[in-house]
Design a protein around this motif. Structure first.
Motif, PDB file in Angstrom:
ATOM      1  N   LYS A 168     -13.064   7.362   5.253  1.00  0.00           N
ATOM      2  CA  LYS A 168     -12.705   6.777   6.554  1.00  0.00           C
ATOM      3  C   LYS A 168     -12.026   5.425   6.364  1.00  0.00           C
ATOM      4  O   LYS A 168     -11.025   5.105   7.030  1.00  0.00           O
ATOM      5  N   ILE A 169     -12.540   4.635   5.431  1.00  0.00           N
ATOM      6  CA  ILE A 169     -11.950   3.320   5.172  1.00  0.00           C
ATOM      7  C   ILE A 169     -10.534   3.466   4.629  1.00  0.00           C
ATOM      8  O   ILE A 169      -9.611   2.748   5.044  1.00  0.00           O
ATOM      9  N   THR A 170     -10.319   4.377   3.676  1.00  0.00           N
ATOM     10  CA  THR A 170      -8.982   4.525   3.099  1.00  0.00           C
ATOM     11  C   THR A 170      -7.985   5.062   4.125  1.00  0.00           C
ATOM     12  O   THR A 170      -6.780   4.822   4.000  1.00  0.00           O
TER      13      THR A 170
ATOM     14  N   LEU B  72       0.863  -1.182   0.000  1.00  0.00           N
ATOM     15  CA  LEU B  72       0.000   0.000   0.000  1.00  0.00           C
ATOM     16  C   LEU B  72       0.898   1.229   0.000  1.00  0.00           C
ATOM     17  O   LEU B  72       1.775   1.354   0.866  1.00  0.00           O
ATOM     18  N   GLN B  73       0.704   2.121  -0.951  1.00  0.00           N
ATOM     19  CA  GLN B  73       1.504   3.332  -1.031  1.00  0.00           C
ATOM     20  C   GLN B  73       0.774   4.466  -0.299  1.00  0.00           C
ATOM     21  O   GLN B  73      -0.226   4.999  -0.790  1.00  0.00           O
ATOM     22  N   PRO B  74       1.241   4.838   0.900  1.00  0.00           N
ATOM     23  CA  PRO B  74       0.512   5.819   1.723  1.00  0.00           C
ATOM     24  C   PRO B  74       0.295   7.162   1.038  1.00  0.00           C
ATOM     25  O   PRO B  74      -0.764   7.777   1.186  1.00  0.00           O
ATOM     26  N   GLY B  75       1.295   7.635   0.292  1.00  0.00           N
ATOM     27  CA  GLY B  75       1.144   8.930  -0.359  1.00  0.00           C
ATOM     28  C   GLY B  75       0.019   8.939  -1.372  1.00  0.00           C
ATOM     29  O   GLY B  75      -0.797   9.882  -1.418  1.00  0.00           O
ATOM     30  N   LEU B  76      -0.073   7.884  -2.186  1.00  0.00           N
ATOM     31  CA  LEU B  76      -1.133   7.812  -3.188  1.00  0.00           C
ATOM     32  C   LEU B  76      -2.496   7.576  -2.547  1.00  0.00           C
ATOM     33  O   LEU B  76      -3.507   8.107  -3.006  1.00  0.00           O
ATOM     34  N   VAL B  77      -2.521   6.773  -1.489  1.00  0.00           N
ATOM     35  CA  VAL B  77      -3.788   6.567  -0.772  1.00  0.00           C
ATOM     36  C   VAL B  77      -4.248   7.878  -0.133  1.00  0.00           C
ATOM     37  O   VAL B  77      -5.447   8.189  -0.109  1.00  0.00           O
ATOM     38  N   GLY B  78      -3.288   8.656   0.361  1.00  0.00           N
ATOM     39  CA  GLY B  78      -3.633   9.958   0.935  1.00  0.00           C
ATOM     40  C   GLY B  78      -4.278  10.874  -0.095  1.00  0.00           C
ATOM     41  O   GLY B  78      -5.248  11.590   0.202  1.00  0.00           O
ATOM     42  N   ALA B  79      -3.770  10.861  -1.321  1.00  0.00           N
ATOM     43  CA  ALA B  79      -4.362  11.671  -2.386  1.00  0.00           C
ATOM     44  C   ALA B  79      -5.778  11.202  -2.690  1.00  0.00           C
ATOM     45  O   ALA B  79      -6.683  12.011  -2.931  1.00  0.00           O
ATOM     46  N   MET B  80      -5.982   9.869  -2.665  1.00  0.00           N
ATOM     47  CA  MET B  80      -7.315   9.333  -2.900  1.00  0.00           C
ATOM     48  C   MET B  80      -8.268   9.735  -1.776  1.00  0.00           C
ATOM     49  O   MET B  80      -9.425  10.112  -2.025  1.00  0.00           O
ATOM     50  N   THR B  81      -7.788   9.686  -0.543  1.00  0.00           N
ATOM     51  CA  THR B  81      -8.614  10.066   0.596  1.00  0.00           C
ATOM     52  C   THR B  81      -9.047  11.528   0.502  1.00  0.00           C
ATOM     53  O   THR B  81     -10.211  11.870   0.747  1.00  0.00           O
ATOM     54  N   SER B  82      -8.124  12.389   0.140  1.00  0.00           N
ATOM     55  CA  SER B  82      -8.452  13.816  -0.007  1.00  0.00           C
ATOM     56  C   SER B  82      -9.514  14.025  -1.078  1.00  0.00           C
ATOM     57  O   SER B  82     -10.446  14.830  -0.907  1.00  0.00           O
ATOM     58  N   ALA B  83      -9.401  13.297  -2.197  1.00  0.00           N
ATOM     59  CA  ALA B  83     -10.378  13.424  -3.272  1.00  0.00           C
ATOM     60  C   ALA B  83     -11.752  12.933  -2.821  1.00  0.00           C
ATOM     61  O   ALA B  83     -12.777  13.530  -3.160  1.00  0.00           O
ATOM     62  N   LEU B  84     -11.775  11.833  -2.047  1.00  0.00           N
ATOM     63  CA  LEU B  84     -13.041  11.319  -1.543  1.00  0.00           C
ATOM     64  C   LEU B  84     -13.707  12.303  -0.585  1.00  0.00           C
ATOM     65  O   LEU B  84     -14.921  12.525  -0.640  1.00  0.00           O
ATOM     66  N   GLU B  85     -12.902  12.875   0.293  1.00  0.00           N
ATOM     67  CA  GLU B  85     -13.454  13.856   1.236  1.00  0.00           C
ATOM     68  C   GLU B  85     -13.997  15.077   0.508  1.00  0.00           C
ATOM     69  O   GLU B  85     -15.070  15.595   0.848  1.00  0.00           O
TER      70      GLU B  85
END
Length: 355
Positions: free
Chosen positions: A274-276, A252-265
């Protein structure tokens, strides 16, 4: 002269297009029959003696059209075991040309839905493609009995329909479904199978709060493959992978997941965001997987169960991040259809692609 030639070519193209439309049904039938015969004739997968790894699914629960859910096959001469079977894994095995009826069993690392939701199709193909007279062996840690019972109950009506339709010569009534073979796992690794020169060892991994959760090591004729399952970095995994030729590790790449989380929010999808955020603490990053590979002294690190979904190979460097600074060996971003072959009496690893 050139204009006449060009006009003639255009007339031929128009005529060919017209004939194609006129006889499209007949052309389609013939081409399909030829293609089907060719694909079936060339479908067989002949790996030879040695230890082999097939990646039949390198994705995660997050949708990705190019990757099935977690799925691996380890082949040692005439023995073959699937490790986890996510959605689309059985489909890929058929496309690769793997003989599902030849399986010796299915091993589960844990019971998260994305690691078991392809069990139904796998068990069905095992039964119908080989007229199996017994259910597919399902090997896993404590609790695997409940998983087998649930799938067997869900497919009970389907079982009856197929027997009634195809007959017991094709689908024996005693076949179909899954037969649970649980093992207990504690702090120490456990040998779950040893025969024909192949040894399969289960070891506990850190995927809390998911317990039990294990990885598997396969040893055959001096070659070895370790599959982490879903795991944060831990000394248990580092020890189990000691000296392995290949370590297949979730990543799991935290930086890319963080970008996905920001887009979801930003889109108001608070639940998925919350899941990501939650998944960050029980998966290894590519850098963590690389540290484990270096400590264990493995030959090659293969990243799989990729989170987040990677659109194409252009994004691989962004996904791998700084992993190469922690591991001296080769790092491969796993793709569905990759086949790794480890022959005896050599340290070489041959990589092919079947999809």
């Amino acid at each position: 002269m050139k204009r006449k030639l060009l006009f003639g070519v255009l007339l031929l193209i128009v005529a060919a297009a017209g004939l194609t439309v006129l006889f499209q049904k007949q052309i389609g039938e013939r081409l399909f029959a030829q293609g089907a015969a060719s694909r079936i004739d060339n479908a067989g997968l002949d790996l030879g003696d040695g230890l082999h790894l097939i990646l039949c699914g390198t994705g995660s629960p997050l949708p990705n059209p190019d990757r099935a859910g977690p799925c691996n096959v380890v082949v040692a001469d005439d023995q073959a075991f699937v490790v986890d079977i996510g959605e689309g894994g059985a489909r890929n095995l058929n496309l690769i040309g793997f003989d599902i009826a030849s399986l010796d069993g299915l091993l589960l690392t844990h019971f998260h839905s994305d690691h078991i939701d392809g069990m139904g199709p796998l068990a069905l193909f095992y039964w119908t493609q080989g007229s199996a007279t017994a259910p597919l062996p399902l090997i896993g840690p404590q609790g695997v009995e409940r998983v087998a019972d649930g799938f067997n109950a869900a497919y009970a009506l389907d079982h009856g329909y197929r027997v009634a339709h195809h007959g017991t010569d094709i689908v024996p009534e005693t076949g179909g479904g899954l037969r649970a073979m649980p093992f207990a796992i504690g702090e120490q690794p456990v040998v779950v199978l040893e025969r024909g020169g192949l040894r399969i060892t289960a070891f506990r991994v850190d995927h809390d709060p998911v317990r039990p959760s294990v990885g598997y090591r396969f040893d055959y004729k001096g070659r070895s493959i370790v599959i982490s399952g879903d795991a944060a970095r831990s000394p248990m995994l580092d020890r189990a992978a000691k000296g392995a030729d290949i370590l297949v590790h979730d990543a799991l790449q935290p930086g890319l997941v963080g970008a996905m989380t920001s887009a979801l929010e930003a889109d108001g999808q608070a639940n998925t965001a919350k899941i990501t955020r939650d998944i960050l603490d029980y998966h290894a990053s590519p850098e963590d997987a690389a540290r484990s590979a270096q400590v264990a002294g493995v030959g090659r690190l293969v990243l799989s169960h990729l989170v987040p979904p990677i659109p194409n190979a252009f994004f691989y460097p962004a996904f791998i991040g700084d992993a190469a600074t922690y591991f001296e060996g080769e790092i491969t971003v796993g793709e569905d259809g990759m086949v790794f072959s480890l022959m005896p009496d050599t340290s070489a690893i041959k990589l092919g692609k079947r999809l």
